[in-house]
Design an enzyme around this catalytic site. Structure first.
Site, PDB file in Angstrom:
ATOM      1  N   ASP A  61       0.779  -1.127  -0.003  1.00 43.59           N
ATOM      2  CA  ASP A  61      -0.161   0.103  -0.100  1.00 43.59           C
ATOM      3  C   ASP A  61       1.012   1.181   0.011  1.00 43.59           C
ATOM      4  O   ASP A  61       0.774   2.114  -0.777  1.00 43.59           O
ATOM      5  CB  ASP A  61      -0.800   0.012   1.175  1.00 43.59           C
ATOM      6  CG  ASP A  61      -2.217  -0.601   1.276  1.00 43.59           C
ATOM      7  OD1 ASP A  61      -2.847  -0.538   0.054  1.00 43.59           O
ATOM      8  OD2 ASP A  61      -2.698  -1.304   2.073  1.00 43.59           O
ATOM      9  N   GLU A  86      -4.548   7.366   1.048  1.00 43.97           N
ATOM     10  CA  GLU A  86      -5.097   6.732   2.285  1.00 43.97           C
ATOM     11  C   GLU A  86      -4.222   6.555   3.061  1.00 43.97           C
ATOM     12  O   GLU A  86      -4.245   6.752   4.613  1.00 43.97           O
ATOM     13  CB  GLU A  86      -5.698   5.352   1.743  1.00 43.97           C
ATOM     14  CG  GLU A  86      -6.199   4.563   2.876  1.00 43.97           C
ATOM     15  CD  GLU A  86      -6.651   3.249   2.519  1.00 43.97           C
ATOM     16  OE1 GLU A  86      -7.445   2.567   3.365  1.00 43.97           O
ATOM     17  OE2 GLU A  86      -6.733   2.675   1.254  1.00 43.97           O
ATOM     18  N   ASP A 161      -5.876   5.639  -4.011  1.00 45.70           N
ATOM     19  CA  ASP A 161      -5.971   4.295  -3.075  1.00 45.70           C
ATOM     20  C   ASP A 161      -5.253   3.347  -3.589  1.00 45.70           C
ATOM     21  O   ASP A 161      -5.663   2.836  -4.704  1.00 45.70           O
ATOM     22  CB  ASP A 161      -7.535   4.033  -3.069  1.00 45.70           C
ATOM     23  CG  ASP A 161      -7.797   3.034  -2.111  1.00 45.70           C
ATOM     24  OD1 ASP A 161      -6.623   2.536  -1.287  1.00 45.70           O
ATOM     25  OD2 ASP A 161      -9.044   2.584  -1.800  1.00 45.70           O
ATOM     26  N   THR A 166      -7.921  -4.163   0.575  1.00 46.63           N
ATOM     27  CA  THR A 166      -6.840  -4.783   1.092  1.00 46.63           C
ATOM     28  C   THR A 166      -6.930  -6.257   1.465  1.00 46.63           C
ATOM     29  O   THR A 166      -6.365  -7.020   1.469  1.00 46.63           O
ATOM     30  CB  THR A 166      -6.174  -4.054   2.011  1.00 46.63           C
ATOM     31  OG1 THR A 166      -6.345  -2.663   1.668  1.00 46.63           O
ATOM     32  CG2 THR A 166      -4.969  -4.518   2.533  1.00 46.63           C
TER      33      THR A 166
END
Length: 393
Positions: A61, A86, A161, A166
Site C-alpha cells: 500500500d 489513504e 487509493d 486490502t
C-alpha cells in the site's frame, strides 16, 4: 520547461502509466507467500477502519502510494503538494524503529531504505525496489489523442487509493467464480484507484481504475491487469469504454430490463428488503472500487452504500469515469431528502448533488463520504434507488 499548462492527454497518460506500475508492484508483492506475510502490518488506532474486523496496512500500500506521488511529482512538480492518499507512509519494523517510506533517487538507495523496514532482508528489499523503479512500456492509446485541450496542472489535486479491498488482497483467493459477471470476493475485487479533481469546484475530472488481477494467463499462470480511464472537463468527455459501448447489443429492451444494484453484504436486511421489494436485482461484492467498476462496466445499474465507510480516495477516480460516461456519484442521504416530495423525477438535479473532493463533507473532520453514496451510469438508473426509499413514506 514549466508544467503550469499541459495537454489533458499528457496528465491522463501519466495516471494510466503509474496505475500499471502500481499493478505490477502489487503482483510482485504477492508473488511469494512467505514474502507477502513478512510485509503485512495490522492497522491500529485512528488508521483502523471501523467497518472491518481486521484491517491491514501493507508495505505494498505504502510503496504504491509513494511511488505514484514520486512519479507524478517528478513529471509535474507543481502538483506535488496536492497529491493525497489513504496511507500514512510510516512503517515500523520488528525492532520498533519507525521508518518514513519514500522513493529514493536510485534503485539502490530505495532498496537500502526498504531493507531497514524489512529487518535486514536485502533480497526482499531489492525485489521491491526493482518494482518501484521499473519503467513501464506503454502502447499509444489513440483514444486519448482527442483530449488535446490544455489544462492547468496547478488547478488539480490527486486522490490515490493504492490497493482497495486490502482484505481480499491479503486473502488472495484465486479461484472465485463470477455470478452474472460480478465477483463476490477474490483477487479480482482488488483495484488501484487514482483520480484528479478540480481544486476550485471539487469535481473529479480524470480517473483511472486498474485491476492488477483481472485475469490469469492459463499458459504462464501469471496475472494480468486491466485498466479503464475517463475524462470529463469543461464540457468535454472521453473514456476507454467507447469501443465497447459502440458494439453493445442495441436490441436489448430497456423496458424489460430488471434494475440491478451492487451492495456490500454488511448492509442492513431492511435496506436489502426495501430494494428487493422495489424490483431491484441485488448483487454482492467486496471492495468499494470494484463495486464502482461493476457500475462502469454496466454489470449493474448502481452501487448503493448507506454507510460512511468510503473516503475521497476511494471514489474520486471511479467518479471521474462515471461522469465521462454520463453518470455520476452522489450523496445518498441528500438525494433521498431532495427526492422526497418531488412530483416528478426530473425535478431532482443530480448535478448539484455530486460528491466533491476539495474539502471534507459538512460537519466532518475526515475525508469520508458521510452521507453514503449512490454511483450510477445513467441518471434514469440512479433515480430508481431514491424512488425505492421513498416508496415507504
Amino acid at each position: 520547461m514549466t508544467d503550469t499548462t499541459v495537454k489533458m492527454a499528457d496528465i491522463l497518460t501519466s495516471l494510466i502509466r503509474v496505475s500499471e506500475k502500481a499493478a505490477h508492484l502489487a503482483r510482485t508483492v504477492r508473488s511469494e507467500h512467505a514474502l507477502f506475510e513478512l510485509l503485512v502490518e495490522e492497522k491500529t488506532g485512528t488508521a483502523k477502519n471501523k467497518r472491518f474486523q481486521q484491517d491491514f496496512k501493507t508495505l505494498a500500500d505504502v510503496l504504491i502510494q509513494e511511488m505514484i506521488k514520486h512519479d507524478l511529482g517528478k513529471q509535474f512538480p507543481s502538483i506535488i503538494d496536492h497529491i493525497h492518499g489513504e496511507e500514512d507512509n510510516t512503517f515500523t519494523n520488528q525492532l520498533g524503529e519507525t521508518v518514513t517510506v519514500q522513493v529514493q533517487p536510485s534503485l539502490q538507495q530505495t532498496a537500502d531504505l526498504l531493507c531497514t523496514v524489512l529487518d535486514g532482508n536485502q533480497h526482499a528489499a531489492t525485489l521491491l525496489a526493482q518494482a518501484v523503479h521499473w519503467e513501464v512500456a506503454m502502447e499509444r492509446d489513440e483514444r486519448l489523442t482527442a483530449a488535446a485541450s490544455d489544462i492547468s496542472v496547478e488547478s488539480l489535486g490527486i486522490w490515490i487509493d493504492p490497493i482497495d479491498s486490502t482484505a481480499e488482497y491479503i486473502r488472495g483467493a484465486e479461484d472465485e467464480k463470477a455470478t452474472d459477471g460480478v465477483f463476490h470476493r477474490g483477487l479480482q475485487c482488488c483495484t488501484v484507484l487514482i483520480g484528479a479533481f478540480d481544486r476550485e469546484s471539487g469535481l473529479p475530472v480524470m480517473g483511472v481504475i486498474n485491476q492488477p488481477f483481472a485475469h490469469k494467463d492459463q499458459e504462464t499462470l501469471r496475472w494480468k491487469s486491466r485498466h479503464l480511464w475517463g475524462l470529463c472537463y469543461n464540457g468535454y468527455s472521453c473514456h476507454s469504454l467507447m469501443d465497447a459501448m459502440a458494439t453493445e447489443q442495441s436490441h436489448q429492451s430497456e423496458a424489460n430490463r430488471v434494475p440491478s444494484v451492487v451492495l456490500s453484504e454488511s448492509e442492513s436486511d431492511d435496506m436489502k428488503s426495501l430494494l428487493s421489494r422495489a424490483g431491484h436485482r441485488l448483487c454482492y461484492a467486496n471492495g468499494a472500487g470494484y463495486k464502482m467498476l461493476c457500475v462502469i462496466d454496466r454489470l449493474v445499474d448502481a452501487y448503493v452504500l448507506t454507510k460512511s465507510s468510503t473516503y475521497k480516495w476511494d471514489t474520486c477516480g471511479p467518479h471521474a469515469i462515471l461522469r465521462a460516461l454520463g453518470g455520476g456519484m452522489v450523496d445518498l442521504d441528500a438525494t433521498i431528502k431532495l427526492f422526497t416530495g418531488k412530483q416528478e423525477p426530473g425535478e431532482v438535479d443530480l448535478k448539484q448533488l455530486q460528491i466533491r473532493y476539495n474539502q471534507p463533507d459538512s460537519g466532518s473532520t475526515t475525508w469520508g463520504n458521510m452521507g453514503g453514496l449512490l454511483a450510477y451510469w445513467s441518471p434514469e438508473c440512479a433515480l430508481n434507488v431514491p424512488r425505492a426509499f421513498c416508496s415507504l413514506e
